[in-house]
Design a protein around this motif. Sequence first.
Motif, PDB file in Angstrom:
ATOM      1  N   UNK A 179       0.977  -1.034   0.256  1.00  0.00           N
ATOM      2  CA  UNK A 179       0.126   0.054   0.177  1.00  0.00           C
ATOM      3  C   UNK A 179       0.801   1.162  -0.335  1.00  0.00           C
ATOM      4  N   UNK A 180       2.104   1.615   0.601  1.00  0.00           N
ATOM      5  CA  UNK A 180       2.877   2.344   0.950  1.00  0.00           C
ATOM      6  C   UNK A 180       2.432   2.734  -1.031  1.00  0.00           C
ATOM      7  N   UNK A 181       3.942   1.689  -1.903  1.00  0.00           N
ATOM      8  CA  UNK A 181       4.150   2.356  -3.064  1.00  0.00           C
ATOM      9  C   UNK A 181       2.779   2.369  -3.598  1.00  0.00           C
ATOM     10  N   UNK A 182       1.422   1.728  -2.896  1.00  0.00           N
ATOM     11  CA  UNK A 182       0.458   2.226  -3.944  1.00  0.00           C
ATOM     12  C   UNK A 182       0.073   3.907  -3.939  1.00  0.00           C
ATOM     13  N   UNK A 183       0.162   4.002  -2.819  1.00  0.00           N
ATOM     14  CA  UNK A 183      -0.597   5.661  -2.798  1.00  0.00           C
ATOM     15  C   UNK A 183       0.141   6.100  -3.344  1.00  0.00           C
ATOM     16  N   UNK A 184       1.897   5.996  -2.735  1.00  0.00           N
ATOM     17  CA  UNK A 184       2.814   6.880  -4.108  1.00  0.00           C
ATOM     18  C   UNK A 184       2.547   6.668  -5.598  1.00  0.00           C
ATOM     19  N   UNK A 185       2.358   5.421  -6.053  1.00  0.00           N
ATOM     20  CA  UNK A 185       2.655   5.463  -7.431  1.00  0.00           C
ATOM     21  C   UNK A 185       1.299   5.636  -7.714  1.00  0.00           C
ATOM     22  N   UNK A 186       0.045   5.483  -7.443  1.00  0.00           N
ATOM     23  CA  UNK A 186      -1.126   6.017  -7.266  1.00  0.00           C
ATOM     24  C   UNK A 186      -1.328   8.093  -7.188  1.00  0.00           C
ATOM     25  N   UNK A 187      -0.919   8.359  -6.683  1.00  0.00           N
ATOM     26  CA  UNK A 187      -0.918   9.540  -6.792  1.00  0.00           C
ATOM     27  C   UNK A 187       0.741  10.396  -8.117  1.00  0.00           C
ATOM     28  N   UNK A 188       1.668   9.119  -7.459  1.00  0.00           N
ATOM     29  CA  UNK A 188       2.510  11.062  -8.190  1.00  0.00           C
ATOM     30  C   UNK A 188       2.417  10.264  -9.954  1.00  0.00           C
ATOM     31  N   UNK A 189       2.348   8.759  -9.831  1.00  0.00           N
ATOM     32  CA  UNK A 189       1.413   8.736 -11.478  1.00  0.00           C
ATOM     33  C   UNK A 189       0.469   9.504 -12.033  1.00  0.00           C
ATOM     34  N   UNK A 190      -0.955   9.611 -10.952  1.00  0.00           N
ATOM     35  CA  UNK A 190      -1.737  10.280 -11.518  1.00  0.00           C
ATOM     36  C   UNK A 190      -1.833  11.678 -11.562  1.00  0.00           C
ATOM     37  N   UNK A 191      -0.739  12.580 -10.672  1.00  0.00           N
ATOM     38  CA  UNK A 191      -0.430  13.429 -10.901  1.00  0.00           C
ATOM     39  C   UNK A 191       0.324  13.846 -12.782  1.00  0.00           C
TER      40      UNK A 191
END
Lengths: 699, 699
Positions: A179-191
């Motif tokens: 989840x820790x990877x996912x939150x940054x991957x989702x937010x960073x990738x999403x931005x």
Amino acid sequence: MELSIQDATILAAVIAAIGLVFAAWQRTWVLQQDAGSEKMQSISSAVQQGASAFLSREYRAIALLVVVVTAALLLLSAIPESGMSAWTALAFLCGATASGLAGYFGMYIAVRANVRTTQAASRSLNQGLRVAFASGTVMGTLVVSLALLGISLLFLFFTKELEAMQAASALAGFGFGGTSIAIFARVGGGIYTKAADVGADLVGKTEAGIPEDDPRNPATIADNVGDNVGDVAGMGSDLFESYASSIIAAISLATLGSGIAASTEAQIFPLLVAAAGLIIGLVATFLVRTEEGADQEQLLAAIRRGIYSASIAVGIAVIALAWWLELGESVIIATLSGLVGGVLIGYFTEYFTSAGYSPTQNLADSAGGGAGIVVIRGLALGMMSTLAPVIIVIAVTLIATSATGLYGVALAAVGMLSTLGITLATDAYGPVADNAGGIAEMAGLAESVRERTDALDSLGNTTAATGKGFAIGSAAMTALALTAAFITALGAALGESTTLQALVLDPRLITGLFLGALLPFIFSALTMVAVGNAAQQIVEEVRRQFREISGLLAGENQPDYERCVAISTDSAIRQMLAPGVIAVAVPTLIAVLTVLGRGNAIEDYVSATTLIGVLLGSLVSAFMLAVMMANAGGAWDNAKKFIEAGALGGKGSAAHKSAVVGDTVGDPFKDTSGPSLNILIKLLAIVSLVLAPLIASGA
Amino acid sequence: MELSIQDATILAAVIAAIGLVFAAWQRTWVLQQDAGSEKMQSISSAVQQGASAFLSREYRAIALLVVVVTAALLLLSAIPESGMSAWTALAFLCGATASGLAGYFGMYIAVRANVRTTQAASRSLNQGLRVAFASGTVMGTLVVSLALLGISLLFLFFTKELEAMQAASALAGFGFGGTSIAIFARVGGGIYTKAADVGADLVGKTEAGIPEDDPRNPATIADNVGDNVGDVAGMGSDLFESYASSIIAAISLATLGSGIAASTEAQIFPLLVAAAGLIIGLVATFLVRTEEGADQEQLLAAIRRGIYSASIAVGIAVIALAWWLELGESVIIATLSGLVGGVLIGYFTEYFTSAGYSPTQNLADSAGGGAGIVVIRGLALGMMSTLAPVIIVIAVTLIATSATGLYGVALAAVGMLSTLGITLATDAYGPVADNAGGIAEMAGLAESVRERTDALDSLGNTTAATGKGFAIGSAAMTALALTAAFITALGAALGESTTLQALVLDPRLITGLFLGALLPFIFSALTMVAVGNAAQQIVEEVRRQFREISGLLAGENQPDYERCVAISTDSAIRQMLAPGVIAVAVPTLIAVLTVLGRGNAIEDYVSATTLIGVLLGSLVSAFMLAVMMANAGGAWDNAKKFIEAGALGGKGSAAHKSAVVGDTVGDPFKDTSGPSLNILIKLLAIVSLVLAPLIASGA
């Protein structure tokens, strides 16, 4: 039938290994396909470099946080009173690594499959579909296999080493890592993806009047990179994590639980369902193919055939496994309720967002009334679309719990995600098809090729919408199951009996609910502003290049693609930190205050009850917002495309301009803020579960 | 000091009667003012007729529902097992009548004060302020006095006739009656005002290019009527209801409660605080005046002087009363926490929505990026603005409950609303000033008059924003207090002991939370669509008149104002029903299923616990949405005005066009959907409290 934990985990691990071999084989097949002309390859190579550059920057930033969290977990476990095991830190590292690898390899293949899809599409639609879908299969299979492998091996190890609550907490460490990877991957990738997309469109399409994916637009490569880092790597990490966490929650509840859940069979059942789903998913991917010269309808039918066949087969496997393990019909009911619920949520998502149904058509019609009206109608559509998913989640929860208690909620989540291998393949296929179209346009291929890639892309949009609904629904069930596991893990710490009245009116529960409901709003605000800021920088850079690079618009000079890639990367990395840190910090802070406050005045204001309130409040609040954002965003997108296809005056009409405004609002909704909320609720719950021994210590 | 319930209620009733006399006196003073030229009077008369026509249609529609609900309450009380008292029906009728009267008389004076304000403004700014504010005072005083009178007399009567739970439920009937009117008045009035506003602007300003309030625009009168039916009558009914319900919740908790709350003093304390606040409010209105030739700053200072003086005086009165009744410092802390919390929420609302601070200025700046960006930024601003109110509500809740338990939450709500007389006066003043400007424009008065009415109007916008924050904050505290009263009233029915674990993981609580969180979204979707539909009809009618009435735009022929008024009225009445009925039906249905399900399988799926979940879920979800909508709407409005005042290219620039889109989205946000949510949460809670004896029956 008697099956020990050792047998079952080894069986699941072997099946996971088979999945990895299958993914490697598909990867090789994709890479063997013709990569097209030199020009196509150079475009694809630019996208590859941009994507790699972003991912390596992103992973380096995250790595620092992973080290900090690992160190904190080790430190905590060094305090005997904390009740935490040092193995939690190991599990955390494994989860973070597995999630990172799934994202990396998925993206690796996606940025290589795009140009091969373009080339294959120049031969036929079916060839294009096969290449794009095979690359999606690599991603889907990899995610599922890595998650299952990690959980199986850790579970095998922890049941030997640790007592029940510690084992559950340590296993949750694996989900926490993911989840820790996912939150940054989702937010960073999403931005990244939306900043590049919005930035490219605002200047390119609107101001300069050049088509999408035109090679003269300096943000084109960044836009294509964005599709991969957001929709492939981000989505992969997100669902890795839902998948892993649902299984972990089920195992934890079975390990900690009572009644039917307190048996070895109940512990291994979710693992075996996941393993069966993995194998079935592999086989079902072979059903996704169509005849040469197939049309859009037939393409969609091909994908649906794969998903529906897999769902039915998994349903049968669930019944067989439950019978084999002598678990009775109650676990069947719970698991299947999730499986059916997932399909239904997918259906309603499509109903609200596809131009084939009245909600999106009415939204398109309203574009005649101006941009303000389109925005109002779209928001209303998104809000109204929360009705069906909420009713479905309520029904699944009631059915599953009345069958097997809270363990049933976790089983429902496992059931919902059991076909993830193939549903994720259809999701990850979308950006590849989108990129393939971009490459066809930039390389100036024949109109007929672009038409085929457009057909593939359009199909990807439909599957992406369904996939988003599915991701939200499964996130809600998973978060609920994790919350249940957390509360169960606290056990004795919460055990004192009191009256219902006193509990419901505990101000700490109520204030927790308020705080929990607040978090998704703050989180969405931060991510939406981040997209706006990053897009603004891209807009300025593109304008600068058009102004300063002579002959750019005439096609005589090349734009500087790399500047736009670098700007998107910097901006996304910088702005992904705050939301991610908040999501980890809030439950941690409450946990620390709970421990520090025990026996003194703080206790009256903050306690484990507050944290429970936060989990429940954020769950319901984030679910509403996420569904609203995803569906409003999808509907605006398709309403715009509906108009572009010729309705209401077509491209360039006043209605089209209004619809574009709706789509601009919808972009961060559906691809940044909305999907990030899925991870927020899971992260809050899994951090709590990891810290459960600490919170319970000394109680 | 010993004071019997009889003494206290009679004292409160006498003070309420003084309030009524004061309101009548202010009314007479306003009507004595010069009503201006014949042309001005004819315009004002058209607004009066439109407003009366709407209100009589609206009240007739609501009357039918009031009869149905009264009959249902009587029927229920005829079943001895239901535990309900027939007096609940009487209280319901009284509450509905009082709320209706408050709305009617408030609007009666507002539509007569508008033209007199215009005329007074032609003399000086201070004169205009005095007339407009006096009409607001009529409304504010009337609302407070009617509520206090009704509660005092009913409480006196019920404590003699009924036992505790029945008395609490019967008294809640008064609040229920008020809320039933309020929900329709807010929703119906909100639809009307925004449909007319958006419709008038879209065709008039945007298409035909004529100024706001231009007499050639056929929707101008409807627009002016809308300000009165929405912002005066709707707001009046809303706050009547918050005010009444907060006192009722406090009395109920004192009647049913234990510890400090279980005393006669605790029962009469909220009544006496309200009575003191009433008297103080009357006196404070005299502080709201300024010098001739005052500027905007001085006007605002005049209003603030009134409100802050009243707050301080009420604070002192609270301390004196608590000391007199020997209730101790804990009730002082609880009451004052609400009083201070209300002021703080008002401050943060102003910070987020006023063009004097950075959030709205940044929003205006972003308008250069296009309409989509403005919408995204505005939504993000609204979401971010939920932070401060949530923290304040959490702080107030924790402080108040740690002082005196849940009774403290009700006291905090009473404290927050204790200065309602004067805060509502500043709210109701706004639409009068707005109308006064419209009349000045339509009657073609001198530029200087219009400038003065603009200054008065702009002041009204600031006070309206603060008032909205205050309305939301007090609604949340009131709904929480009502929920606490409901759960306390259930008493024995929920009395069985349980564990936190079992309760929090009760699937009925969880599904209730989901269902509760859903309702505000569905409610908002319905009201936003209703505004869109109604506005669309106005747009078509205005276009038709411009097309078919020859010489209309040249000013040679009169438009048909009445058609637009009739269309707005029909549309608002028709569309207000569904949201209102849902709000009453959901808790009623759950209550009925709870009773029917007792002892059979339904009980596993629906019970009083579900209803508790619905109340808590809707409370937090609606609070977030309502704050977000109110603040985003206010910020968009002021960002547009900031640009119109000359920033970023001023009127007609691209930035202005984008800001207008934001404002169009914000209109239903801040004036229809957002404020209606306040009532939704109170209505859900008060219906539950009324039905508490039924739900508890046979348990």
